[in-house]
Design an enzyme around this catalytic site. Structure first.
Site, short mmCIF file in Angstrom:
data_model
loop_
_atom_site.label_atom_id
_atom_site.label_comp_id
_atom_site.label_asym_id
_atom_site.label_seq_id
_atom_site.Cartn_x
_atom_site.Cartn_y
_atom_site.Cartn_z
N GLY A 69 0.82 -1.20 0.00
CA GLY A 69 0.00 0.00 0.00
C GLY A 69 0.86 1.25 0.00
O GLY A 69 1.05 1.87 1.06
N TYR A 70 1.38 1.60 -1.15
CA TYR A 70 2.21 2.80 -1.29
C TYR A 70 1.50 3.87 -2.12
O TYR A 70 1.10 4.91 -1.63
CB TYR A 70 3.55 2.44 -1.94
N SER A 71 1.32 3.61 -3.42
CA SER A 71 0.78 4.62 -4.33
C SER A 71 -0.66 4.99 -4.00
O SER A 71 -1.44 4.17 -3.52
CB SER A 71 0.85 4.12 -5.78
N GLU A 110 13.45 -3.32 -3.61
CA GLU A 110 12.52 -3.54 -4.71
C GLU A 110 13.16 -3.18 -6.04
O GLU A 110 13.05 -3.92 -7.03
CB GLU A 110 11.26 -2.69 -4.51
N ASN A 168 10.85 5.77 -14.11
CA ASN A 168 12.24 5.91 -14.54
C ASN A 168 12.68 7.36 -14.56
O ASN A 168 13.88 7.66 -14.40
CB ASN A 168 12.41 5.27 -15.92
N GLU A 169 11.75 8.29 -14.77
CA GLU A 169 12.11 9.71 -14.71
C GLU A 169 12.56 10.08 -13.29
O GLU A 169 13.55 10.81 -13.10
CB GLU A 169 10.91 10.57 -15.13
#
Length: 395
Positions: free
Chosen positions: A127-129, A244, A381-382
């Site tokens: 539960g991150y984003s 990760e 990736n940005e």
């Protein structure tokens, strides 16, 4: 640096290969090799087989029930599993929350949660984003307000992979609104059977139910489920993300996919010629093969460094996900016109392949669509390039 494996490492590879040949169930192997959907039961069954062998957690120290293998052995194990057609073990428990609990959790949390992770009995979700807080994770708005011996959690998490199967979820929550955004975040372990949790599916372009929205409405979470200190969760989150992102290099998975891609490229097309005979395609395939080998060596260097993964994890994440996306782009091209029609039902074992061309074609388009996510999840990736420019280049 010696780029060759030692005789001991080669012997270990043979041991793993023999174990997989003897113990990987045929129904699981066939399903994975044909890129069908492995079920929750299949993933859990394979984890229990590994656990019985003592190989349930290749990256854990022995004191917690792991193998105690070094980094090279772990990489060999993952590569051989991918090549043999074993389902991927669940990273959320084994590689994400478990290292955080080991390093920052108390003894009670270790005793309660680690055995169920390594045995395959407990399925974890992340539960991150949140909507509006993905790459800018520090702007998350899910709150946890302490009331006596509980926190009351309200908010929403999104892109929760396989959350429909979750028994527990580890969450970043805001516990302090009066400090800088990174300083008011805590790391909570939440039982997904708790009243007030609602999991809703998000259906992807390939027709799969892989990700979810998770809603929290006045969810009571015992204070003892707080990992470490209150408001220090950002520190634990960065530690987890380092593990990760190193894993997102996915060397073993990409080597298995490279082998499959070469097999597809050698199949004869309607004109009687395999696409491997096309010089342009062959050159691109050879270039990607060389880049994958370079990634493997870089992963070994990073994993064996005494300091552990730092900003190098961001480099591995970028290169690994870019290589993965290009592998599936070439697979689409190698499969040809048969890959244009994507039918989600074709991922099921009883689908009649001749209806839409070759067996390889049935998953090509779905895989291509699915793998567009690689450059976004785990920190886009940005964002990884920003991390590199700051921590490595000093910009």
């Amino acid at each position: 640096m010696d780029l060759n494996y030692t005789p001991e490492q080669d012997a270990f590879r043979q041991e793993v290969r023999q174990f997989l040949e003897n113990n990987l169930p045929d129904d699981i192997r066939e399903r994975v090799q044909k890129r069908h959907r492995p079920t929750k039961d299949m993933i859990a069954r394979w984890q229990k087989i590994l656990y019985k062998q003592g190989w349930g957690a290749s990256n854990w120290p022995e004191q917690y029930g792991g193998t105690g293998w070094d980094e090279v052995q772990q990489l060999i194990f993952e590569e051989e599993c991918a090549m043999a057609g074993a389902p991927r073990q669940l990273d959320f428990g084994l590689r994400m929350v478990a290292p955080v609990i080991m390093k920052f959790g108390n003894q009670e949390q270790k005793d309660r949660h680690l055995p169920g992770i390594v045995s395959g009995e407990v399925w974890w979700s992340q539960g991150y984003s949140e909507p509006g807080a993905g790459s800018d994770l520090a702007s998350l708005r899910t709150t946890a307000k302490r009331e006596g011996d509980h926190y009351i959690v309200n908010g929403q998490k999104t892109w929760t992979t396989l959350g429909q199967h979750g028994d527990w979820i580890f969450c970043l929550v805001r516990t302090n609104m009066d400090v800088k955004s990174q300083e008011g975040i805590s790391f909570l372990l939440i039982d997904m059977k708790s009243p007030g949790i609602d999991v809703k599916p998000i259906i992807m372009l390939d027709g799969e139910h892989e990700i979810n929205d998770v809603f929290f409405e006045n969810v009571k979470v015992p204070v003892e489920n707080l990992v470490g200190e209150e408001d220090k969760g950002w520190t634990y989150a960065k530690y987890l993300l380092g593990h990760e992102r190193t894993g997102l290099a996915n060397v073993g998975q990409w080597k298995a996919m490279m082998r499959r891609l070469k097999e597809i490229a050698r199949e004869e097309k309607d004109d009687g010629r395999p696409i491997i005979e096309n010089p342009r395609f062959r050159d691109r395939l050879a270039q990607l093969d060389a880049e994958l080998r370079a990634l493997e060596l870089t992963v070994l260097r990073v994993l064996t460094a005494s300091s552990g993964p730092g900003p190098e994890a961001s480099i591995l994440k970028i290169r690994g996900t870019e290589i993965g996306q290009r592998l599936f782009e070439l697979a689409m091209e190698a499969t040809g016109q048969d890959a244009l029609a994507h039918i989600p039902e074709a991922l099921e074992p009883d689908y009649a392949y001749p209806v839409v061309g070759t067996m390889n074609a049935t998953s090509a388009a779905g895989d291509y669509f699915n793998m567009r996510k690689l450059s976004i999840f785990g920190g886009s990736n940005e964002i990884q390039r920003n991390i590199i420019s700051k921590l490595v280049l000093g910009l």
